[in-house]
Motif scaffolding. Structure first.
Motif, PDB file in Angstrom:
ATOM      1  N   TYR A  36     -37.828   5.681 -21.563  1.00  0.00           N
ATOM      2  CA  TYR A  36     -37.128   5.595 -22.840  1.00  0.00           C
ATOM      3  C   TYR A  36     -38.117   5.083 -23.892  1.00  0.00           C
ATOM      4  O   TYR A  36     -39.042   4.328 -23.579  1.00  0.00           O
ATOM      5  N   PHE A  38     -37.984   3.291 -27.934  1.00  0.00           N
ATOM      6  CA  PHE A  38     -37.155   2.646 -28.942  1.00  0.00           C
ATOM      7  C   PHE A  38     -38.011   2.347 -30.167  1.00  0.00           C
ATOM      8  O   PHE A  38     -39.198   2.050 -30.057  1.00  0.00           O
ATOM      9  N   ALA A  48     -32.695   3.627 -30.015  1.00  0.00           N
ATOM     10  CA  ALA A  48     -33.271   4.521 -29.015  1.00  0.00           C
ATOM     11  C   ALA A  48     -33.653   5.858 -29.649  1.00  0.00           C
ATOM     12  O   ALA A  48     -32.881   6.431 -30.418  1.00  0.00           O
ATOM     13  N   PHE A  51     -34.893   9.581 -24.427  1.00  0.00           N
ATOM     14  CA  PHE A  51     -34.453   9.188 -23.089  1.00  0.00           C
ATOM     15  C   PHE A  51     -34.940  10.195 -22.055  1.00  0.00           C
ATOM     16  O   PHE A  51     -35.193  11.358 -22.378  1.00  0.00           O
ATOM     17  N   ASP A  52     -35.065   9.718 -20.821  1.00  0.00           N
ATOM     18  CA  ASP A  52     -35.470  10.574 -19.699  1.00  0.00           C
ATOM     19  C   ASP A  52     -36.700  11.411 -20.042  1.00  0.00           C
ATOM     20  O   ASP A  52     -36.679  12.641 -19.944  1.00  0.00           O
ATOM     21  N   TYR A  57     -32.197  11.984 -28.886  1.00  0.00           N
ATOM     22  CA  TYR A  57     -30.806  11.803 -29.229  1.00  0.00           C
ATOM     23  C   TYR A  57     -30.517  12.683 -30.451  1.00  0.00           C
ATOM     24  O   TYR A  57     -31.428  13.133 -31.136  1.00  0.00           O
TER      25      TYR A  57
ATOM     26  N   ARG B 103     -27.260   4.853 -21.843  1.00  0.00           N
ATOM     27  CA  ARG B 103     -28.489   5.449 -22.382  1.00  0.00           C
ATOM     28  C   ARG B 103     -28.968   4.737 -23.638  1.00  0.00           C
ATOM     29  O   ARG B 103     -29.743   5.308 -24.406  1.00  0.00           O
ATOM     30  N   PHE B 104     -28.453   3.525 -23.880  1.00  0.00           N
ATOM     31  CA  PHE B 104     -28.938   2.699 -24.985  1.00  0.00           C
ATOM     32  C   PHE B 104     -28.712   3.355 -26.348  1.00  0.00           C
ATOM     33  O   PHE B 104     -29.395   3.003 -27.310  1.00  0.00           O
TER      34      PHE B 104
END
Lengths: 109, 117
Positions: A36, A38, A48, A51-52, A57, B103-104
């Protein structure tokens, strides 16, 4: 216990490209660490971005991308904007335990 | 979009127990793809993941090594919330504490907890 490492600081020119990396003391970072990324601006909660490994997002600008590079997780910022100046943290899962890196202070100058 | 609302005291005495609650809107604490995190941040320790809880036919918890001996994260399905308890606190536990989704992508507003007599 694993240690997650990041560059303490990096500088990028406006409009330029920069890559931040995230390593693990246990060895090569893989997709199994579910990396991840941020972003944190002063006085704000972390936000964030990835991810992955490489999934954005819905709110993440397309100029941010995630990958694996040379045994590390990587966050590449293209066309850097002044607003991208912030602290950037990675997080890795070692089995079911998550760990943050120490953060990279990114300056856009 | 999931919304998380934190509550709990901002001041805890040394050796006592820090307790925070995170109320969930927009998802179920026992959802079969959900998980619920606690994270803290201090100038001295940076960002630190503390642990999480999730339900997969039964409740599971995982905790950071640094706090494993004195932490508990529990879910309350009747109130759709989850909580953090950290025992035997010291001034080193002074930090801003956050709850966050699996997933934050959603975070609570943060609670500054100061450990001081």
């Amino acid at each position: 216990q694993a240690v997650v490492t990041q560059e303490p600081s990096l500088t990028v020119s406006p409009g330029g490209t920069v890559t931040l990396t995230c390593g693990s003391s246990t060895g090569a970072v893989t997709s199994g660490h579910y990396p991840y990324w941020f972003q944190q601006r002063p006085g704000q909660a972390p936000r964030a971005l990835i991810f992955d490994t490489n999934n954005r997002y819905s709110s993440t600008p397309s100029r941010f991308s995630g990958s694996l590079l040379g045994g590390k997780a990587a966050l590449t910022l293209s066309d850097a904007q002044p607003d991208d100046e912030a602290e950037y943290y990675c997080l890795l899962f070692h089995s079911t335990i998550a760990m943050y890196g120490g953060g990279t202070k990114l300056t856009v100058l | 979009q999931v919304h998380l609302q934190q509550s709990g005291p901002g001041l805890v005495k040394p050796s006592q127990t820090l307790s925070l609650t995170c109320v969930i809107s927009g998802d179920s604490v026992s959802g079969n793809s959900a998980a619920w995190n606690w994270i803290r941040q201090s100038p001295s320790r940076g960002l630190e993941w503390l642990g999480w809880t999730y339900f997969r036919s039964k409740w599971y918890n995982d905790y950071a090594v640094s706090v494993r001996s004195r932490i508990a994260i529990n879910a309350d399905t009747s109130k759709n919330q989850f909580s953090l308890q950290l025992n035997s606190v010291t001034p080193e536990d002074t930090a801003v504490y956050y709850c966050a989704t699996r997933r934050f992508d959603s975070w609570g507003q943060g609670t500054l907890v100061t450990v001081s007599s």
